[in-house]
Design an enzyme around this catalytic site. Sequence first.
Site, mmCIF file in Angstrom:
data_model
loop_
_atom_site.group_PDB
_atom_site.id
_atom_site.type_symbol
_atom_site.label_atom_id
_atom_site.label_comp_id
_atom_site.label_asym_id
_atom_site.label_seq_id
_atom_site.Cartn_x
_atom_site.Cartn_y
_atom_site.Cartn_z
ATOM 1 N N ALA A 1 16.824 20.155 -5.561
ATOM 2 C CA ALA A 1 17.566 20.467 -6.776
ATOM 3 C C ALA A 1 17.013 19.593 -7.899
ATOM 4 O O ALA A 1 16.423 18.543 -7.641
ATOM 5 C CB ALA A 1 19.037 20.172 -6.554
ATOM 6 N N GLY B 1 17.132 20.730 -1.558
ATOM 7 C CA GLY B 1 17.253 22.155 -1.850
ATOM 8 C C GLY B 1 15.968 22.915 -1.550
ATOM 9 O O GLY B 1 16.005 24.112 -1.259
ATOM 10 N N GLU C 1 16.110 23.741 1.924
ATOM 11 C CA GLU C 1 17.181 24.735 2.089
ATOM 12 C C GLU C 1 16.691 26.138 1.715
ATOM 13 O O GLU C 1 17.093 27.126 2.324
ATOM 14 C CB GLU C 1 18.406 24.330 1.267
ATOM 15 C CG GLU C 1 19.119 23.126 1.888
ATOM 16 C CD GLU C 1 20.262 22.598 1.034
ATOM 17 O OE1 GLU C 1 20.015 22.344 -0.161
ATOM 18 O OE2 GLU C 1 21.379 22.434 1.554
ATOM 19 N N GLU D 1 19.185 14.001 0.851
ATOM 20 C CA GLU D 1 20.389 13.897 0.012
ATOM 21 C C GLU D 1 21.179 12.623 0.254
ATOM 22 O O GLU D 1 21.777 12.049 -0.668
ATOM 23 C CB GLU D 1 21.296 15.119 0.234
ATOM 24 C CG GLU D 1 20.792 16.399 -0.415
ATOM 25 C CD GLU D 1 19.790 17.157 0.436
ATOM 26 O OE1 GLU D 1 19.255 16.568 1.413
ATOM 27 O OE2 GLU D 1 19.523 18.330 0.136
HETATM 28 C C1 TC6 Z 1 19.115 18.331 -3.554
HETATM 29 O O1 TC6 Z 1 18.087 18.961 -3.469
HETATM 30 C C2 TC6 Z 1 20.420 18.903 -3.404
HETATM 31 C C3 TC6 Z 1 20.574 20.233 -3.324
HETATM 32 C C4 TC6 Z 1 21.881 20.829 -3.269
HETATM 33 C C5 TC6 Z 1 22.011 21.916 -4.284
HETATM 34 C C6 TC6 Z 1 23.349 22.564 -4.331
HETATM 35 N N1 TC6 Z 1 14.692 16.450 -9.698
HETATM 36 O O2 TC6 Z 1 8.603 10.313 -7.567
HETATM 37 P P1 TC6 Z 1 7.551 10.716 -8.541
HETATM 38 C C7 TC6 Z 1 10.476 13.891 -11.075
HETATM 39 S S1 TC6 Z 1 19.090 16.698 -3.877
HETATM 40 C C8 TC6 Z 1 14.259 16.120 -10.912
HETATM 41 O O3 TC6 Z 1 7.085 9.727 -9.528
HETATM 42 P P2 TC6 Z 1 5.727 11.146 -6.337
HETATM 43 C C9 TC6 Z 1 10.480 12.387 -11.237
HETATM 44 O O4 TC6 Z 1 11.597 11.971 -11.970
HETATM 45 C C10 TC6 Z 1 17.420 16.332 -4.246
HETATM 46 N N2 TC6 Z 1 13.128 15.424 -11.122
HETATM 47 O O5 TC6 Z 1 6.281 11.366 -7.803
HETATM 48 C C11 TC6 Z 1 9.167 12.159 -11.961
HETATM 49 O O6 TC6 Z 1 9.378 12.521 -13.315
HETATM 50 P P3 TC6 Z 1 8.623 11.747 -14.486
HETATM 51 C C12 TC6 Z 1 16.677 16.101 -3.032
HETATM 52 C C13 TC6 Z 1 12.427 15.035 -10.058
HETATM 53 O O7 TC6 Z 1 4.564 12.033 -6.207
HETATM 54 C C14 TC6 Z 1 8.248 13.216 -11.363
HETATM 55 O O8 TC6 Z 1 9.125 14.209 -10.788
HETATM 56 N N3 TC6 Z 1 15.350 15.741 -3.371
HETATM 57 C C15 TC6 Z 1 12.841 15.346 -8.762
HETATM 58 O O9 TC6 Z 1 5.615 9.695 -6.045
HETATM 59 C C16 TC6 Z 1 7.342 12.686 -10.281
HETATM 60 O O10 TC6 Z 1 8.122 12.006 -9.308
HETATM 61 C C17 TC6 Z 1 14.958 14.472 -3.492
HETATM 62 O O11 TC6 Z 1 15.736 13.558 -3.379
HETATM 63 C C18 TC6 Z 1 14.025 16.092 -8.591
HETATM 64 N N4 TC6 Z 1 14.477 16.467 -7.384
HETATM 65 O O12 TC6 Z 1 6.891 11.687 -5.367
HETATM 66 C C19 TC6 Z 1 13.496 14.271 -3.727
HETATM 67 N N5 TC6 Z 1 11.946 14.822 -7.884
HETATM 68 O O13 TC6 Z 1 7.178 11.985 -14.260
HETATM 69 C C20 TC6 Z 1 13.277 13.289 -4.804
HETATM 70 C C21 TC6 Z 1 11.004 14.217 -8.627
HETATM 71 O O14 TC6 Z 1 9.178 12.354 -15.718
HETATM 72 N N6 TC6 Z 1 11.888 13.165 -5.154
HETATM 73 N N7 TC6 Z 1 11.287 14.351 -9.936
HETATM 74 O O15 TC6 Z 1 9.015 10.301 -14.303
HETATM 75 C C22 TC6 Z 1 10.987 12.462 -4.443
HETATM 76 O O16 TC6 Z 1 11.267 11.998 -3.345
HETATM 77 C C23 TC6 Z 1 9.629 12.254 -5.036
HETATM 78 O O17 TC6 Z 1 9.762 12.424 -6.412
HETATM 79 C C24 TC6 Z 1 8.531 13.218 -4.523
HETATM 80 C C25 TC6 Z 1 7.263 13.019 -5.369
HETATM 81 C C26 TC6 Z 1 8.232 12.896 -3.069
HETATM 82 C C27 TC6 Z 1 8.960 14.652 -4.656
#
Ligand code: TC6
Length: 693
Positions: free
Chosen positions: A62, A101, A104, A124
Site C-alpha cells: 500500500a 499489499g 496480497e 505490516e
Molecule cells: C501494506 O501494504 C498494507 C496493505 C493493506 C491495504 C489495505 N509506500 O526504502 P527505499 C518509497 S503496508 C510509499 O529508500 P530501497 C520510500 O519512501 C506496506 N512509499 O528503497 C522512498 O521514497 P523517497 C507494506 C514507499 O530500494 C522510495 O520509495 N510495505 C513505500 O532501499 C524508495 O524506498 C512495506 O512496508 C510504500 N509502501 O527499498 C514496504 N515503500 O525516494 C516498505 C517505499 O521519496 N518499503 N516507498 O524517499 C520497503 O521495505 C523498501 O522501501 C523497499 C525498497 C524494499 C520496497
Amino acid sequence: MELVQLALRGRVAVATIANPPVNALSAGVRAGLAEAVAKAGSDPAVDAIVIAAAGKAFIAGADISEFGKPPAAPILPDVLEAIESCAKPVVAAIQGVALGGGLEVALACHARVASPAARLGLPEIKLGIIPGAGGTQRLPRLIGAAKAFPMMLSGEPISADKAAGYGLVDMVALGDVVEAAAALAQDLASKGAPPRTADRAEALTAADREAFEALAADATKKSGDMPNAMALIEAVRGVFTLPFAEGMAAERALFRTLVADERSKALRYAFFAEREAAKVPGIEASVKPRPIAKAAVIGAGTMGGGIAMCFANAGIPVTLIETEQAQIDNGINRVAAIYEMSVTRGSLTPEKRDERMALITPAVGLTAAADADIVIEAAFEEMGVKKQIFGALDGIAKPGAILASNTSYLDIPTIAAATKRPQDVIGMHFFSPANVMKLLEVVRPAGVADDVVATAVALGRMLGKVPVVVGNCFGFVGNRMLAQRTRAAERLLIAGALPHEVDAAVTAFGFKMGPFAMSDLAGNDIGWRTRKSLGKKAAVADALCEAGRFGQKTGKGYYLYPAGARAGQRDPEVEALIASISAQKGVTRRSFTADEIVARLMDPMVNEGARILEEGIAARPGDIDIIWLNGYNWPAWRGGPMHWADTVGLDVIVKRLEAQAAESGDATLEPSPLLRRLATEGKGFSELKAQAA
Ligand code: TC6
C-alpha cells in the site's frame, strides 16, 4: 503516463503497473488495476490475464503515505475480490519485491510466477498494523497457517525459492518472468475455472491448526505491549473458525483499528524519517561518492574490532591496525570469538565466518593504512592521541583517501587541523557494539568536501547502517541529548526518587533498560572520568564511584549484583547515601509518579534537541528521532523524542520545563527559543522545514 498499462501478448492481456519508485498501490494504481482486469475480463480476444510491474519492485505494498487519509475508492480488498472472481485466470509475474499489499495482490491471483531474485513478504507488523487486504486469510489458505503466521509475525520477506518450496509461488522462472506467467495463464485458461485462493482449504488441517496455536502461544508470551501481534493471531485464527468473507471482515476491522493507533502512526513516521535522513541538505544527488574498495581501522579495541567486522560483513577488505603485536592479537581474537558465537548460535555458517575473517588483515603500525581508500580511527578518546594519529596518517594515506574519526565527542576540525587535507577529514561515530547497532552519526565539520560526506553516507548504507549527517559540536546529537537525561536522572534522585523507581518508569515507557541499570552495565567509572576531565560534578554518581561502586563489573553500583546476578537488587546502603545527599543539599525528598519521572527525564532532552535544531547541528527533527531509534533503543512505537514531544504537545513541555527550571534554579532547563516559539504558535516539530546540517 498511465499507472497501469494493458497490452496483448497473443490471447493473454498483460496489465503492467508503472508507479515509480516502488509501484506502491496508490489510489490511481488500484483504480487502474480494477479497470484493466474488468476490461480484459470482458474482452473476447483475451483468454487470461497477467499482472506484471515495471522497474525493480513488483509492488512494495500500500502507499504508506495514504494511511493517514480517508480511504479513496476503490479500496484494495475490493480490487482483489474482483481479481479473484475474474472468470479468466489471472497470474502474477513477480520480478522484484512483493510486499504487504503487493503480496496480497499476488495472493488474490490464481497463480504466481516469480523470478529468482524476487522476495515476498508481509511486513505490516513493522508498521504496527496487520495485513488488511486478505493477507491473513489467503496466505494460510495457500501454505498453511503454521508457515504463514511466522512470515507475518516477523515481517521478513522470503526468497523465491523458499516461496516455491512453500507452494506460495507456482514457478520460479529463470528467463522472462512475464513470458512464463503468460504461458502459465494460457495453460490455466485451457483447464476451465481458475482456482480461487479463498476456496482452498487443503492446507488448513488439524495438524496445521495445532502447530499454529503453539506458535501463537509463544508469540503471546513475547509480544510485549504491541497490540498488533495479538490482532494478527486473532485474524489468522479466523481461517479455522470463520467462513472466508467473515474472516476478511474481521481482518479489515482489526486493520482499521490499528491504522488509527498512535503507535502505528509513530512507526510510519519513522519509516519516512529514516528515508528523509538519507537525503543530505546542501548536497546534490549528482555528487558522486568516492569508491571504497579497501579500508583500514586504527585501534583494535571493542569499537575498532566491531567496525572492522562491519567492513568484513559487507565484503570489503579491511586492515585492522594496532601499535603492538600483543594488542592486535587480542583484537583479532576478540573478533574471532564474536564470529564463533554466531556460528554456535547458527546465525553464521563456518564458511562465511572464514570468508569474513579472511577479509580482516591484522597489522602493526600506521603505514599499513597506505593503500586504504578510507581510514577510520577508533583509538583513545584523547585529543593528543587523535592529533598524533591524524598527523602521521597525513603522511601515509594515499591522496584522496578519507580520514575518519570515530570519536564520540571530540572536535573534528581540531583533529582535521592536524593534517594538510582537512577537506578529507570527517567524523564517523559508530555505536557499541558497532557490528550490531544500526546508527552511524556522520559528523560534517565546516570545510569537509561534499563528496566525502556523500561517501560516508553511502558507505554507511553499504555497511548496513542508518547514517544520519550531523554538525560538529561536543557530543554531536545523540550523546549531547543523553547527557541531559543523565543529569535529569541524578536530579531526580536528589529530589526524592530512587534508582529502581526511575528505571521502572523508563522501562514502562518502553526502553529495554533504565538509566541506572544501563550505567551499572556500562561502568559508572566511564562517566566519572569524563566529568573529572570536564571539571563537572554529580553528587550521587561521584559518591558511588568514590566508594568503588563501578557497576556490574564490581558487583555493586546503583544496585547490588550478588555473584553472577545480572539483574540488580535494591541496596539500602545506596538509598541511605542518596537520602543523605538530599539532606546535605537541604532538599525535602518527595515521591514521583512514573509519568512525572518520564517528563523530568525526557523534557530536558527534547529541549536540547530544540537547541540542536536552532544551531543547525541536526537538519530535521526526524534526523534526531532516527538517531534515538537506532542508537539508543528509543521504543520504536513512540517514534523518537521529537515525535513524542509533538504527541505530548509542545505547550505542555514548555510549562513543565519552566516549572523544573524554577524549582531547580538551573537556567539550562529554561525552554529554548525554538521550543517556545513553536509552542506559542501551536505547532509541533513536524512542521519545521529541513535546514543544512
Ligand atoms: C501494506 O501494504 C498494507 C496493505 C493493506 C491495504 C489495505 N509506500 O526504502 P527505499 C518509497 S503496508 C510509499 O529508500 P530501497 C520510500 O519512501 C506496506 N512509499 O528503497 C522512498 O521514497 P523517497 C507494506 C514507499 O530500494 C522510495 O520509495 N510495505 C513505500 O532501499 C524508495 O524506498 C512495506 O512496508 C510504500 N509502501 O527499498 C514496504 N515503500 O525516494 C516498505 C517505499 O521519496 N518499503 N516507498 O524517499 C520497503 O521495505 C523498501 O522501501 C523497499 C525498497 C524494499 C520496497
